[in-house]
Design a protein around this motif. Structure first.
Motif, mmCIF file in Angstrom:
data_model
loop_
_atom_site.group_PDB
_atom_site.id
_atom_site.type_symbol
_atom_site.label_atom_id
_atom_site.label_comp_id
_atom_site.label_asym_id
_atom_site.label_seq_id
_atom_site.Cartn_x
_atom_site.Cartn_y
_atom_site.Cartn_z
ATOM 1 N N TRP A 20 -9.348 -47.069 -18.303
ATOM 2 C CA TRP A 20 -10.081 -47.423 -19.675
ATOM 3 C C TRP A 20 -9.283 -48.155 -20.317
ATOM 4 C CZ3 TRP A 20 -10.795 -41.427 -19.179
ATOM 5 C CH2 TRP A 20 -11.696 -41.297 -18.311
ATOM 6 N N GLY A 21 -7.890 -48.651 -19.893
ATOM 7 C CA GLY A 21 -7.117 -49.418 -20.891
ATOM 8 C C GLY A 21 -6.361 -48.778 -21.913
ATOM 9 N N LYS A 22 -6.676 -47.630 -22.140
ATOM 10 C CA LYS A 22 -5.680 -46.649 -23.053
ATOM 11 C C LYS A 22 -5.953 -45.308 -22.545
ATOM 12 C CE LYS A 22 -9.749 -46.397 -26.318
ATOM 13 N NZ LYS A 22 -10.245 -46.873 -27.471
ATOM 14 N N VAL A 23 -4.974 -44.423 -23.295
ATOM 15 C CA VAL A 23 -4.867 -43.008 -23.004
ATOM 16 C C VAL A 23 -5.988 -42.272 -24.060
ATOM 17 C CG1 VAL A 23 -3.618 -40.949 -23.437
ATOM 18 C CG2 VAL A 23 -2.392 -42.759 -22.681
ATOM 19 N N ILE A 24 -6.848 -41.529 -23.164
ATOM 20 C CA ILE A 24 -8.077 -40.965 -24.057
ATOM 21 C C ILE A 24 -7.892 -39.414 -23.524
ATOM 22 C CG2 ILE A 24 -10.465 -40.988 -24.366
ATOM 23 C CD1 ILE A 24 -10.697 -43.572 -23.403
ATOM 24 N N PRO A 25 -6.907 -38.540 -24.440
ATOM 25 C CA PRO A 25 -6.749 -37.134 -24.009
ATOM 26 C C PRO A 25 -8.164 -36.341 -23.845
ATOM 27 C CG PRO A 25 -5.140 -37.778 -25.447
ATOM 28 C CD PRO A 25 -6.203 -38.978 -25.424
ATOM 29 N N GLU A 26 -8.965 -36.560 -24.567
ATOM 30 C CA GLU A 26 -10.527 -35.869 -24.489
ATOM 31 C C GLU A 26 -11.130 -35.915 -23.272
ATOM 32 O OE1 GLU A 26 -8.784 -37.771 -26.865
ATOM 33 O OE2 GLU A 26 -10.797 -38.675 -27.647
ATOM 34 N N ARG A 27 -10.728 -37.032 -22.773
ATOM 35 C CA ARG A 27 -11.652 -37.078 -21.389
ATOM 36 C C ARG A 27 -10.941 -36.628 -20.040
ATOM 37 N NH1 ARG A 27 -14.384 -43.042 -21.453
ATOM 38 N NH2 ARG A 27 -15.286 -42.281 -19.848
ATOM 39 N N TYR A 28 -9.811 -35.832 -20.453
ATOM 40 C CA TYR A 28 -8.916 -35.473 -19.173
ATOM 41 C C TYR A 28 -10.085 -34.915 -18.191
ATOM 42 C CZ TYR A 28 -9.583 -30.637 -20.741
ATOM 43 O OH TYR A 28 -9.925 -29.047 -20.864
ATOM 44 N N PHE A 29 -10.955 -34.187 -18.361
ATOM 45 C CA PHE A 29 -11.734 -33.645 -17.325
ATOM 46 C C PHE A 29 -13.003 -34.504 -16.750
ATOM 47 C CE2 PHE A 29 -10.726 -29.432 -15.155
ATOM 48 C CZ PHE A 29 -11.771 -29.305 -14.063
ATOM 49 N N ASP A 30 -12.834 -35.749 -17.235
ATOM 50 C CA ASP A 30 -14.276 -36.752 -16.859
ATOM 51 C C ASP A 30 -14.033 -37.199 -15.777
ATOM 52 O OD1 ASP A 30 -16.277 -38.178 -17.207
ATOM 53 O OD2 ASP A 30 -15.718 -39.459 -19.071
ATOM 54 N N GLU A 31 -13.935 -36.525 -14.504
ATOM 55 C CA GLU A 31 -13.474 -37.057 -13.181
ATOM 56 C C GLU A 31 -14.381 -37.943 -12.744
ATOM 57 O OE1 GLU A 31 -10.389 -36.472 -12.432
ATOM 58 O OE2 GLU A 31 -10.646 -35.596 -10.705
ATOM 59 N N ARG A 32 -15.876 -37.515 -12.918
ATOM 60 C CA ARG A 32 -16.827 -38.570 -12.235
ATOM 61 C C ARG A 32 -16.684 -39.939 -12.854
ATOM 62 N NH1 ARG A 32 -18.829 -39.778 -7.624
ATOM 63 N NH2 ARG A 32 -18.699 -37.482 -6.993
ATOM 64 N N GLN A 33 -16.922 -39.889 -14.200
ATOM 65 C CA GLN A 33 -16.527 -41.268 -14.538
ATOM 66 C C GLN A 33 -15.293 -42.161 -14.262
ATOM 67 O OE1 GLN A 33 -19.484 -42.445 -15.867
ATOM 68 N NE2 GLN A 33 -18.614 -44.393 -15.851
ATOM 69 N N ARG A 34 -14.095 -41.276 -14.286
ATOM 70 C CA ARG A 34 -12.791 -41.846 -13.926
ATOM 71 C C ARG A 34 -12.916 -42.599 -12.739
ATOM 72 N NH1 ARG A 34 -9.901 -37.605 -14.888
ATOM 73 N NH2 ARG A 34 -9.109 -38.200 -16.888
ATOM 74 N N ILE A 35 -13.424 -41.759 -11.771
ATOM 75 C CA ILE A 35 -13.485 -42.324 -10.375
ATOM 76 C C ILE A 35 -14.309 -43.679 -10.316
ATOM 77 C CG2 ILE A 35 -15.157 -40.881 -9.229
ATOM 78 C CD1 ILE A 35 -13.327 -40.827 -6.768
ATOM 79 N N ILE A 36 -15.444 -43.596 -11.062
ATOM 80 C CA ILE A 36 -16.441 -44.744 -10.986
ATOM 81 C C ILE A 36 -15.671 -45.910 -11.551
ATOM 82 C CG2 ILE A 36 -18.458 -45.612 -12.014
ATOM 83 C CD1 ILE A 36 -19.800 -42.707 -11.734
ATOM 84 N N ASP A 37 -15.176 -45.663 -12.878
ATOM 85 C CA ASP A 37 -14.624 -46.661 -13.482
ATOM 86 C C ASP A 37 -13.045 -47.430 -12.909
ATOM 87 O OD1 ASP A 37 -16.568 -46.462 -15.476
ATOM 88 O OD2 ASP A 37 -15.375 -45.273 -16.834
ATOM 89 N N ILE A 38 -12.497 -46.481 -12.319
ATOM 90 C CA ILE A 38 -11.069 -46.908 -11.760
ATOM 91 C C ILE A 38 -11.488 -47.672 -10.404
ATOM 92 C CG2 ILE A 38 -10.384 -44.918 -10.064
ATOM 93 C CD1 ILE A 38 -7.699 -45.178 -11.782
ATOM 94 N N CYS A 39 -12.485 -47.363 -9.693
ATOM 95 C CA CYS A 39 -12.925 -48.114 -8.526
ATOM 96 C C CYS A 39 -13.480 -49.385 -8.836
ATOM 97 C CB CYS A 39 -13.870 -47.314 -7.648
ATOM 98 S SG CYS A 39 -13.151 -45.737 -6.575
ATOM 99 N N HIS A 40 -14.343 -49.463 -9.923
ATOM 100 C CA HIS A 40 -14.827 -50.754 -10.404
ATOM 101 C C HIS A 40 -13.832 -51.527 -10.654
ATOM 102 C CE1 HIS A 40 -17.555 -53.394 -12.384
ATOM 103 N NE2 HIS A 40 -16.740 -53.400 -13.280
#
Ligand SMILES: *[C@@H]1O[C@H](CO)[C@@H](O)[C@H](O)[C@H]1NC(C)=O
Ligand SMILES: *[C@@H]1O[C@H](CO)[C@@H](O)[C@H](O)[C@H]1NC(C)=O
Ligand SMILES: *[C@@H]1O[C@H](CO)[C@@H](O)[C@H](O)[C@H]1NC(C)=O
Ligand SMILES: *[C@@H]1O[C@H](CO)[C@@H](O)[C@H](O)[C@H]1NC(C)=O
Ligand SMILES: *[C@@H]1O[C@H](CO)[C@@H](O)[C@H](O)[C@H]1NC(C)=O
Length: 526
Positions: free
Chosen positions: A151-171
């Motif tokens: 996501w280009g920056k640290v976003i502590p609130e999204r620490y459990f946002d696993e599904r979006q994290r894997i989608i975005d990082i793979c993208h």
């Protein structure tokens, strides 16, 4: 080696000592000048020399390194799930050990078995390793480096946002051909971007399992109340994954992932990421994290990462220096010896005895560097400067003065070289200083001072040595020294508190013990 060769060599060292990417005071070899407080060579050295090991990265959960690598052909990867419908193009998690994936093997119908998929790699998978406990879904640091890549920056609130994290990082990684992202929690795992790319199905098995499982990763269910966190560390499933994780505790760690250190990008790189220097200032290492990085520095890290990934992994241009082994050689040479010296010093029965025994160890450590030409002058410690320099530079002086190597070095290799130099330098500074004090006190059996001073002050000397060595060992902070004492018995394993245990429902009584993990023995079998 003849004396003439040694002298010529020492001169070569002096001439070539100026290459340093860090904050070092050069070129003086002054035994009284400590490393700059903001220098990070020790931290880079420790995190890189322990890459892919469970122990160090459980102790220090907040990762600081991004290291590209590969997973060799034929490697088995495991995935537990609730149905047999594995689809192409959907990223998901795989484990390197089935003890880990089996936690996610579940069934939606009581009469069915749970689903467990085994994959084998058909070509080398291109991966990016996030060090630290990078799969510990905690808001206070372990996810920082992934946030920056996804996501280009640290976003502590999204620490459990696993599904979006894997989608975005793979993208993000698709353009560089990254197949997956290696992370660690109780054991190692890979966020695999496509279950049909570079892997073949070995088995999709319906397995026997007691009861109905727990939800798999990717379900957004932050604690408290996440059933994942209901696992007690003493349940069978949990203890088996803790056990399989422990197989990778120490060097060389989980070898199914082969890292390319010449493509390392580090948030401890003070040139690449200067904005974190003031953020870390005065903080203990436990609390180092990436929150507070400037937007510019986050961009520089991403640009560096994109350039190494585009250049190809493993990188074709590297020097051929085996950095991993060089780090290991240094750890091997000093880890035990420093620990023995520390052990001997911790004996107040008879200071004279203690001082003599420790002096022997100091002499042994320095044996390859005790230049015959450097002899005690009786005044100060500057006579030992050539020994200090020889000791500090001998592992890398060849690299420093060989332009065929230097000219091919990647930015990552320069960083690694700087870390080795800083660490060698500080080890040698402390050990040589201690030895010089011992020589002055007349304790060395071979090297005699012109006059013996402080001859019957061994108690004070032992005290000085104790604090100098403690300072060095805490600066190096090698987790190899962190052990269960006394050692665990055969039915136990030595364990460092790790996520998810100690958070959520199974809050361990001593919170400090979770935040600054200390080892303890836990049962391996019932
Ligand atoms: C270390 O970093 C802090 C914070 O940026 C700075 O104030 C201090 O002067 C630095 N110390 C040295 C010795 O460079
Ligand atoms: C390899 O090194 C050469 C010369 O330094 C450079 O021109 C080239 O771009 C490098 N190739 C890669 C893939 O980094
Ligand atoms: C020193 O010895 C004491 C008592 O024997 C022990 O409790 C302590 O852990 C030792 N310290 C070190 C650093 O070995
Ligand atoms: C300490 O040990 C030395 C050498 O073993 C011995 O000569 C000396 O008497 C001992 N000192 C004490 C106080 O026991
Ligand atoms: C401390 O040193 C003395 C010799 O000075 C030795 O007899 C004794 O066993 C040592 N104690 C420990 C705990 O190592």
């Amino acid at each position: 080696m003849s004396r003439r060769v040694v002298v010529a060599f020492a001169i070569a060292l002096v001439v070539n000592a100026a290459q340093t990417p860090f904050f070092q005071v050069e070129p003086a070899w002054d035994l009284d000048v400590p490393p700059n407080v903001n220098a990070t060579g020790n931290l880079i050295f420790d995190t890189v020399s322990s890459a892919l090991t469970h122990w160090t990265h459980t102790r220090y959960r907040n990762g600081h390194n991004l290291i590209p690598g590969t997973v060799p052909v034929g490697t088995l990867l495991y995935h537990g799930r609730g149905d047999p419908d594995v689809r192409s193009g959907v990223p998901d998690w795989v484990a390197t050990d089935p003890e880990h994936s089996f936690m996610f093997c579940r069934t939606l119908k009581p009469e069915e078995g749970c689903w467990h998929l085994t994959l084998a790699t058909t070509r080398p998978l291109k991966i990016l390793y996030f060090d630290g406990s990078s799969a510990a879904k905690m808001r206070d640091g372990p996810m920082d480096s992934q946030d920056i890549v996804a996501w280009g920056k640290v976003i502590p609130e999204r620490y459990f946002d696993e599904r979006q994290r894997i989608i975005d990082i793979c993208h993000w990684g698709k353009q560089f051909g990254v197949d997956g992202y290696v992370r660690m929690e109780m054991d190692f795992e890979i966020m695999l971007c496509d279950f049909t790319e570079g892997v073949d199905v070995v088995a999709l098995a319906s397995l026997t399992r007691e009861g109905n499982g727990i939800p798999g990763p990717g379900r957004r269910r932050p604690p408290p109340g996440d059933p994942y966190l209901n696992l007690a560390p003493n349940s069978d499933l949990a203890s088996e994954v803790i056990y399989s994780g422990s197989w990778h505790n120490h060097y060389p760690g989980d070898r199914r992932i082969q890292l390319d250190l010449t493509a390392l990008v580090s948030f401890y790189d003070t040139q690449l990421v200067p904005s974190l220097v003031p953020v870390r200032f005065g903080q203990e290492r436990w609390d180092h994290r990436l929150l507070g990085i400037s937007a510019d520095d986050a961009d520089s890290v991403l640009a560096r990462l994109e350039s190494v990934l585009s250049a190809g992994i493993p990188s074709r241009n590297a020097t051929g220096v085996d950095w991993d082994t060089l780090f290991k050689v240094i750890v091997d040479r000093y880890a035990d010896r420093l620990e023995i010296a520390q052990y001997l010093l911790n004996n107040t029965t008879n200071a004279t005895d203690t001082a003599q025994r420790v002096m022997k160890q100091l002499h042994i450590m320095l044996t390859p560097y005790l230049l015959h030409s450097a002899s005690p002058s009786g005044k100060g410690n500057s006579w030992a400067a050539p020994i200090y320099e020889f000791c500090a530079t001998s592992h890398t002086s060849y690299i420093h003065r060989t332009s065929a190597i230097l000219s091919r070095m990647t930015a990552s290799e320069h960083l690694l070289l700087g870390a080795v130099d800083q660490v060698n330098r500080e080890i040698c500074r402390i050990v040589v200083s201690m030895w010089v004090q011992g020589v002055d006190a007349g304790l060395d059996e071979i090297v005699r001072p012109p006059i013996v001073i402080d001859s019957d002050n061994e108690e004070v000397l032992v005290q000085h040595w104790n604090s100098a060595l403690a300072g060095l060992m805490s600066w190096l902070d090698w987790s190899i020294w962190v052990r269960c004492r006394p050692a665990c018995n055969f039915e136990e394993i030595c364990y460092l508190p790790t996520w998810p245990f100690g958070r959520g429902v199974h809050e361990i009584p001593d919170k400090e013990d979770f935040l600054r993990p200390k080892p303890r023995c836990i049962p391996r079998i019932e």
